[in-house]
Write an enzyme that holds these catalytic residues in place. Structure first.
Site, PDB file in Angstrom:
ATOM      1  N   ASN A  14       3.755   1.319  -2.463  1.00  6.51           N
ATOM      2  CA  ASN A  14       2.402   1.865  -2.646  1.00  6.51           C
ATOM      3  C   ASN A  14       2.316   3.310  -2.181  1.00  6.51           C
ATOM      4  O   ASN A  14       1.677   4.141  -2.820  1.00  6.51           O
ATOM      5  CB  ASN A  14       1.375   1.001  -1.911  1.00  6.51           C
ATOM      6  CG  ASN A  14       1.006  -0.222  -2.709  1.00  6.51           C
ATOM      7  OD1 ASN A  14       0.274  -0.142  -3.686  1.00  6.51           O
ATOM      8  ND2 ASN A  14       1.561  -1.366  -2.325  1.00  6.51           N
ATOM      9  N   ARG A  91       0.236  -4.052  11.345  1.00  6.28           N
ATOM     10  CA  ARG A  91      -0.411  -4.142  12.655  1.00  6.28           C
ATOM     11  C   ARG A  91      -1.916  -4.225  12.490  1.00  6.28           C
ATOM     12  O   ARG A  91      -2.460  -3.636  11.564  1.00  6.28           O
ATOM     13  CB  ARG A  91      -0.107  -2.900  13.492  1.00  6.28           C
ATOM     14  CG  ARG A  91       1.282  -2.866  13.885  1.00  6.28           C
ATOM     15  CD  ARG A  91       1.604  -1.903  14.992  1.00  6.28           C
ATOM     16  NE  ARG A  91       2.973  -2.175  15.319  1.00  6.28           N
ATOM     17  CZ  ARG A  91       3.376  -3.094  16.192  1.00  6.28           C
ATOM     18  NH1 ARG A  91       2.490  -3.765  16.884  1.00  6.28           N
ATOM     19  NH2 ARG A  91       4.643  -3.318  16.377  1.00  6.28           N
ATOM     20  N   HIS A 109      -4.818  -5.498  -0.383  1.00  4.02           N
ATOM     21  CA  HIS A 109      -4.355  -6.862  -0.088  1.00  4.02           C
ATOM     22  C   HIS A 109      -3.991  -7.543  -1.409  1.00  4.02           C
ATOM     23  O   HIS A 109      -4.771  -7.496  -2.363  1.00  4.02           O
ATOM     24  CB  HIS A 109      -5.458  -7.637   0.640  1.00  4.02           C
ATOM     25  CG  HIS A 109      -5.017  -9.007   1.017  1.00  4.02           C
ATOM     26  ND1 HIS A 109      -4.229  -9.243   2.122  1.00  4.02           N
ATOM     27  CD2 HIS A 109      -5.196 -10.206   0.411  1.00  4.02           C
ATOM     28  CE1 HIS A 109      -3.960 -10.536   2.191  1.00  4.02           C
ATOM     29  NE2 HIS A 109      -4.536 -11.140   1.164  1.00  4.02           N
TER      30      HIS A 109
HETATM   31  C1  GRF Z   1       1.621  -4.789  -0.685  1.00  5.17           C
HETATM   32  O1  GRF Z   1       1.777  -5.947  -1.444  1.00  5.17           O
HETATM   33  C2  GRF Z   1       0.247  -4.713  -0.107  1.00  5.17           C
HETATM   34  O2  GRF Z   1      -0.721  -5.345  -0.881  1.00  5.17           O
HETATM   35  C3  GRF Z   1       0.398  -5.443   1.207  1.00  5.17           C
HETATM   36  O3  GRF Z   1       1.672  -5.098   1.652  1.00  5.17           O
HETATM   37  C4  GRF Z   1       2.503  -4.803   0.541  1.00  5.17           C
HETATM   38  C5  GRF Z   1       3.146  -3.467   0.804  1.00  5.17           C
HETATM   39  O4  GRF Z   1       4.133  -3.164  -0.143  1.00  5.17           O
HETATM   40  N1  GRF Z   1      -0.673  -5.085   2.114  1.00  5.17           N
HETATM   41  P1  GRF Z   1       4.806  -1.728  -0.179  1.00  5.17           P
HETATM   42  O5  GRF Z   1       5.397  -1.464   1.205  1.00  5.17           O
HETATM   43  O6  GRF Z   1       3.749  -0.732  -0.512  1.00  5.17           O
HETATM   44  O7  GRF Z   1       5.871  -1.804  -1.219  1.00  5.17           O
END
Ligand code: GRF
Length: 200
Positions: A14, A91, A109
């Site tokens: 992300n 965290r 999420h």
């Molecule tokens: C994602 O699926 C997000 O929804 C969740 O943690 C994951 C993080 O993935 N909170 P990345 O580290 O961004 O690949």
């Protein structure tokens, strides 16, 4: 342009999607900082590649949570961060921290909240036999996976889907909508009234 910080603990897909969206000019924000609590996290490599400043701030290095969070806040203030984007940050922020950045911390999420809270949103959705899966972007409040919802997006779960294919689809969806939601925030297009977030 608004200074934003991403907080992440793991892979950072992300984070990468947000950085790319900024580079393409679709998201108009200044990604000023990555805050990471794990020196071995893949996201640090991605930040380096994208030439974005990163800080590893590990909880274990501090006597207590308060000092740990104060150190983070100091770094945020120094860089005039106006929005904190949680992207796989493993965290829970204290209520003191949340108050300090009230309505300025957002999270993604991988389920349709309030269903399937916690760390296994995709697996729990899949195992439950849901026909629809999705992603929720929300403001952070004092309770886990609970704050006012900014945006949700859904995808159908096909019979031929495995957990793996579903995970892939969910992450793809996350990478599409997280930059969009951040863009709404930085353009001051979100207004929160109780649990309702209006988009202007
Ligand atoms: C994602 O699926 C997000 O929804 C969740 O943690 C994951 C993080 O993935 N909170 P990345 O580290 O961004 O690949």
């Amino acid at each position: 342009m608004m200074n934003i910080a991403v907080f992440a603990s793991g892979r950072g897909s992300n984070f990468e999607a947000i950085a790319k969206s900024i580079k393409k000019g679709e998201l108009q924000a200044n990604l000023a900082l990555l805050v990471c609590d794990n020196a071995k996290a893949g996201v640090l490599v991605k930040a380096k590649r994208a030439k974005i400043e990163s800080l590893v701030i590990e909880r274990e290095k501090f006597a207590n949570k308060h000092d740990f969070e104060r150190d983070i806040i100091k770094a945020l203030k120094l860089r005039k961060i106006e929005l904190i984007v949680l992207a796989g940050y493993m965290r829970i922020l204290s209520s003191e921290f949340v108050q300090e950045y009230k309505n300025k911390i957002i999270n993604i999420h991988p389920s349709l909240l309030p269903s399937f809270k916690g760390t296994q949103g995709i697996k729990d959705t899949f195992d439950y036999g849901s026909k629809i899966a999705g992603v929720t972007i929300h403001f952070i409040d004092e309770k886990l996976d609970h704050g006012p919802i900014i945006m949700q997006a859904t995808i159908p779960i096909a019979e031929k889907d495995s957990l793996k294919t579903l995970e892939k689809k969910i992450h793809k969806l996350e990478h599409q909508i997280y930059p969009q939601a951040i863009n709404l925030f930085v353009k001051h297009k979100l207004k929160t009234l109780g649990r309702k977030v209006r988009i202007y």
